[in-house]
Design an enzyme around this catalytic site. Structure first.
Site, PDB file in Angstrom:
ATOM      1  N   PHE A 153       0.431  -1.281   0.165  1.00 38.97           N
ATOM      2  CA  PHE A 153       0.098   0.001  -0.138  1.00 38.97           C
ATOM      3  C   PHE A 153       0.830   1.798  -0.039  1.00 38.97           C
ATOM      4  CE2 PHE A 153       0.728   0.192   3.990  1.00 38.97           C
ATOM      5  CZ  PHE A 153       0.870   1.117   5.455  1.00 38.97           C
ATOM      6  N   LYS A 177      -0.761  -7.818  -9.337  1.00 38.58           N
ATOM      7  CA  LYS A 177      -2.383  -7.192  -7.996  1.00 38.58           C
ATOM      8  C   LYS A 177      -1.479  -6.336  -7.584  1.00 38.58           C
ATOM      9  CE  LYS A 177      -2.957  -8.658  -4.178  1.00 38.58           C
ATOM     10  NZ  LYS A 177      -2.948  -7.422  -3.057  1.00 38.58           N
ATOM     11  N   GLU A 180      -4.966  -3.907  -2.657  1.00 39.13           N
ATOM     12  CA  GLU A 180      -6.089  -3.667  -2.474  1.00 39.13           C
ATOM     13  C   GLU A 180      -6.716  -2.548  -1.470  1.00 39.13           C
ATOM     14  OE1 GLU A 180      -5.041  -6.065  -0.548  1.00 39.13           O
ATOM     15  OE2 GLU A 180      -5.544  -7.032   0.713  1.00 39.13           O
ATOM     16  N   SER A 230       5.219  -7.326   3.262  1.00 45.18           N
ATOM     17  CA  SER A 230       5.544  -7.289   4.596  1.00 45.18           C
ATOM     18  C   SER A 230       6.991  -8.730   4.907  1.00 45.18           C
ATOM     19  CB  SER A 230       4.986  -7.693   5.918  1.00 45.18           C
ATOM     20  OG  SER A 230       3.905  -8.447   5.370  1.00 45.18           O
ATOM     21  N   CYS A 285       9.908   1.768   3.453  1.00 48.74           N
ATOM     22  CA  CYS A 285      10.295   0.405   4.140  1.00 48.74           C
ATOM     23  C   CYS A 285      12.199   1.557   4.270  1.00 48.74           C
ATOM     24  CB  CYS A 285      10.588  -0.877   3.101  1.00 48.74           C
ATOM     25  SG  CYS A 285      11.063   0.102   1.011  1.00 48.74           S
ATOM     26  N   GLU A 379       9.630  -4.015  12.981  1.00 49.97           N
ATOM     27  CA  GLU A 379       9.084  -2.919  11.974  1.00 49.97           C
ATOM     28  C   GLU A 379       7.787  -2.646  12.886  1.00 49.97           C
ATOM     29  OE1 GLU A 379       7.113  -4.337   8.431  1.00 49.97           O
ATOM     30  OE2 GLU A 379       8.502  -1.892   7.132  1.00 49.97           O
TER      31      GLU A 379
END
Ligand code: NAD
Length: 488
Positions: A153, A177, A180, A230, A285, A379
């Protein structure tokens, strides 16, 4: 934001067309104010199969065009990104909650990624040699076939561009993909790729969550899977995709350490550390997550505290992605406090006037963190930095090496010798010297070490050429002599 083209409901894009369906849906929110902006279909294995069939049908014609012909489409596409910059920027902002400047930087980086892809004819030069009289060996790079790309995301526009331009220019066809949570930027990409002249079926979009990812990993006609997200999911995807004999590169999470030495330039260091931990609300990240303060660095920490005062949530500090994320970040801060750390700047319970439904966490600095605390190990993915104190550089490097992640590490110092030690001994794929967010620019490649990446090679730059292609080795004999030896 009325000038943005948003799709509501979001649809899959297969074989050059948006597909209407009656799949179950998920709501899509604007995290900056919590408003409902669209819905996204939760596609299934049949939708993946439809997309794979379209991509497989497009592959023969696309893969046999010359590299130079394929590149022309991406010259046009890059221009369309530039032409639609404002709209694409606002779309990222709308679905992700980052600031306009951060969203624009993301789209600009996407253009840079296209620039690398259009330079591939200068880089991918096949090899040929006369190995004995009249006998030639040649190596050609060939595409793999249908490939897949799965994204997270936090960079709705840039991360898909880590894979789309290179994979397609090199002759593959793709099933994408997107996350979402942020599905709308990729819808515009599909439209712009078509406008640039990309043939139908070369790029396909299947929206959804876990079921789509699992179907991609299992599909027998997909040759390669690239994943960014992740570490927990990267491990699942890497294991599942390789168990069905696909090549896979899966980028995971991060816990980046910035080592700050007492001789570092205080103003530059403080501003870099604060910018690194708070940019994109810490949802990068490459964000600083732990600062290891070596010896006497109190003056730099004081300056960092001062610098955070200029960060205004809802203005130059964007929202985090969801209510659950805000809750998770605030829980981490609470745990650190309960474990005895000192909260120097506390971003909990932040609200923004006029955007009360938004999900905001203010900048947070936590001092006297110890390596056993959850904020030192896990994280957090928010605008939070944990400071661990170390007596010397050896101890600081040991702390960095102790992390199971390894995306980035940086050192702030005026000493070349100290910097060199960190460059050599830090256990991370991307190292910064006096740089808080050491993202390699093209043609250098992007990818971490340890549990920040699974698979061989990196996801962008030259390294990605290896991932998206396979070598064909041909030996030819053109000498008329009948006599043979071992080479003929
Ligand atoms: P995520 O792992 O939750 O989701 C990533 C993708 O995996 C999404 O498309 C999602 O639909 C899918 N997914 C989620 N759960 C799944 C499951 N159980 N099985 C199969 N698929 C699943 O990540 P996110 O929250 O979207 O993104 C944030 C994470 O991404 C952070 O950990 C961040 O560090 C990481 N990230 C890493 C890099 C990098 O370069 N290493 C870059 C960007 C983001």
């Amino acid at each position: 934001m009325s000038d943005i083209t948003t799709q509501n409901p979001v649809e899959n894009f297969i074989d050059g067309k948006f597909v209407k369906n009656d799949l179950p849906t998920l709501d899509v929110f604007n995290p900056a104010d919590g408003s409902l902006i669209s819905t996204v279909p939760l596609s299934n294995s049949q939708d993946v199969d439809m997309a794979v069939q379209a991509a497989a049908k497009a592959f023969p014609a696309w893969s046999t065009m010359t590299l130079k012909e394929r590149v022309q489409i991406f010259f046009g596409y890059r221009t369309l990104l530039e032409k639609n910059m404002d709209e694409l920027t606002k779309l990222v902002q709308l679905e992700n909650g980052k600031t306009y400047g951060e969203a624009k930087a993301e789209v600009e980086k996407s253009m840079e990624l296209c620039e690398f892809a259009v330079s591939l004819p200068q880089i991918v030069v096949n090899e040929i040699q006369e190995v004995s009289k009249g006998v030639e060996c040649r190596i050609e790079r060939k595409p793999l076939g249908v490939v897949a790309s799965i994204s997270p995301f936090n960079f709705p526009n840039m991360v898909p561009h880590w894979t789309i331009p290179n994979a397609l220019v090199l002759g593959n066809t793709m099933v994408m993909k997107p996350s979402e949570v942020v599905p709308m930027s990729t819808v515009r990409m599909a439209e712009l790729l078509k406008e640039a002249g990309l043939p139908d079926g070369v790029f396909n979009l299947v929206n959804g969550g876990k079921e789509v990812v699992e179907s991609i990993c299992d599909h027998p006609d997909i040759k390669a899977v690239s994943f960014v997200g992740s570490t927990k999911v990267a491990k699942i995807v890497y294991k599942r995709a390789t168990s069905t004999l696909k090549r896979c590169v899966a980028l995971g999470g991060a816990k980046n350490h910035l080592l700050v030495l007492p001789d570092a330039n205080p103003t530059m260091t403080a501003s870099n550390v604060v910018a690194s931990m708070s940019g994109c609300a810490g949802q990068r990240c490459m964000a600083a997550s732990v600062m290891v303060g070596v010896d006497k660095v109190q003056h730099i920490i004081d300056k960092m505290v001062e610098d955070t005062k200029s960060l205004i949530p809802g203005d130059n500090l964007g929202s985090v992605i969801s209510a659950a994320t805000k809750e998770r970040i605030e829980r981490y801060i609470g745990e650190a406090e309960a474990d005895g750390a000192k909260i120097l700047v506390d971003g909990r319970n932040t609200t923004v006037a006029g955007k009360e439904g938004g999900f905001y966490v203010g900048p947070t600095i936590i001092d006297y963190v110890t390596t056993d605390m959850s904020v030192a190990r896990e994280e957090i993915f928010g605008p939070v930095i944990s400071i661990i104190r170390a007596k010397d550089l050896d101890e600081a490097i040991e702390i960095e090496n102790g992390s199971n992640y390894g995306n980035a590490a940086a050192v702030f110092t005026e000493s070349g010798g100290m910097a060199k030690q960190v460059m050599e001994r830090a256990s991370a794929g991307m190292i910064g010297v006096n740089i808080g967010v050491p993202v390699p620019r093209e043609p250098f490649s992007f990818g971490g070490w340890n549990e920040s990446k699974f698979g061989v090679g990196d996801i962008t730059g030259r390294s990605s050429i290896e991932f998206w292609t396979q070598n064909k080795k041909t030996t030819t004999k053109w000498n008329p002599e009948a006599q043979t030896n071992w080479m003929s």
